[in-house]
Scaffold this active site. Structure first.
Site, PDB file in Angstrom:
ATOM      1  N   TYR A 156       4.391   1.476  -6.411  1.00  0.00           N
ATOM      2  CA  TYR A 156       4.976   1.084  -5.111  1.00  0.00           C
ATOM      3  C   TYR A 156       5.126  -0.434  -5.013  1.00  0.00           C
ATOM      4  CZ  TYR A 156       5.450   0.956   0.028  1.00  0.00           C
ATOM      5  OH  TYR A 156       5.880   0.746   1.316  1.00  0.00           O
ATOM      6  N   LYS A 160       8.513  -2.698  -4.601  1.00  0.00           N
ATOM      7  CA  LYS A 160       8.722  -3.573  -3.445  1.00  0.00           C
ATOM      8  C   LYS A 160       8.866  -5.043  -3.860  1.00  0.00           C
ATOM      9  CE  LYS A 160       8.777  -0.361  -0.299  1.00  0.00           C
ATOM     10  NZ  LYS A 160      10.047  -0.091   0.412  1.00  0.00           N
TER      11      LYS A 160
END
Ligand code: NDP
Length: 248
Positions: A156, A160
């Site tokens: 993740y 990002k």
């Protein structure tokens, strides 16, 4: 923020932060295409609320942003209905948390494909039209985790952080064409995504927020609307944290 008469596409716009973004843009007078992957009912509800708030047009459109062909078909359908896309908000995102030691390739791929490649597909798709019209506002939803990292979120946080790098590159590519590309990096916001975290993890996260409370989807939506506004023309390549002081 002036978005009246503009045409917006919000990925993952049916619920959570995406829904709040759709409603904020609708309130400002923009037409809104509400993308969803699986939550059709939620997307329809968002559309109804956009229309109630005064959006000249609003409709739901299904597409998995990780799928190149699906995104191409979605963009064609949105342009056909609204005439053009002035504002693109890449909000669709998922988590598949776990320590890297046990992380499966499938967990890595799913998160990178949705969060990063999905935004790439959408940005590439609107690129030419925005460039030709010499107007565009692209806002990518990253995360404080993309700036600071987080144990158990290697996939993740990579997606990002990748969004931030991609956005800065795109900001430079498109700056002379009247197209701005900015990033909003939320901290810990009350949505289905954070509700799914175990209680202990939620409490640990709360302790890292100087304001000692979670943010609301509307807090993020207002920052997105700020970048989406016509007046924000001289702002590009920026990362704005909406996080109660978490990343300070
Ligand atoms: P939710 O889990 O509540 O909603 C996720 C949204 O993404 C849904 O609308 C979902 O649509 C959509 N989505 C997921 N996969 C796809 C896909 N393949 N194609 C199209 N749409 C998809 O999350 P949040 O609202 O909390 O998060 C929104 C964004 O904000 C995400 O990018 C997230 O990473 C980011 N963020 C959230 C934070 C938080 O604390 N909540 C903090 C920092 C960043 P559907 O239901 O139809 O699948």
């Amino acid at each position: 923020m002036e978005v009246r008469g503009k045409c917006a596409l919000v990925t993952g716009g049916g619920r959570g932060i995406g829904r709040a973004v759709c409603l904020e843009l609708a309130r400002g007078g923009a037409s809104v295409a509400v993308n969803y992957a699986g939550s059709e009912e939620a997307a329809r509800e968002t559309v109804e609320r956009c229309l109630e708030l005064g959006a000249p047009d609003a409709f739901a459109i299904q597409a998995d942003v990780a799928e190149e062909q699906a995104v191409a078909a979605m963009l064609a359908a949105v342009e056909e209905r609204l005439g053009r896309i002035d504002i693109l908000v890449n909000n669709a995102g998922i988590t598949r948390d776990g320590l890297m030691l046990r992380m499966k390739d499938a967990d890595w791929d799913a998160v990178l494909d949705t969060n990063l490649k999905g935004a790439f597909h959408c940005m590439r798709g609107v690129y030419q039209g925005m460039m030709r019209r010499r107007y565009g506002r692209i806002i990518n939803i990253s995360s404080v985790v993309g700036l600071r990292g987080n144990a158990g979120q290697a996939n993740y946080s990579a997606s990002k952080a990748g969004l931030i790098g991609m956005s800065k590159s795109m900001a430079k590519e498109l700056a002379s064409r009247g197209v701005t590309v900015n990033v909003v990096a939320p901290g810990f916001i009350t949505t289905d995504m954070t509700a799914a975290l175990p209680q202990a993890a939620q409490e640990a996260l709360l302790a890292t927020i100087p304001m000692k409370r979670l943010g609301a989807p509307e807090d993020v939506a207002r920052a997105v609307a700020f970048f989406a506004g016509e007046e924000s023309a001289y702002l590009t390549g920026q990362v704005l944290c909406v996080d109660g002081g978490m990343a300070v």
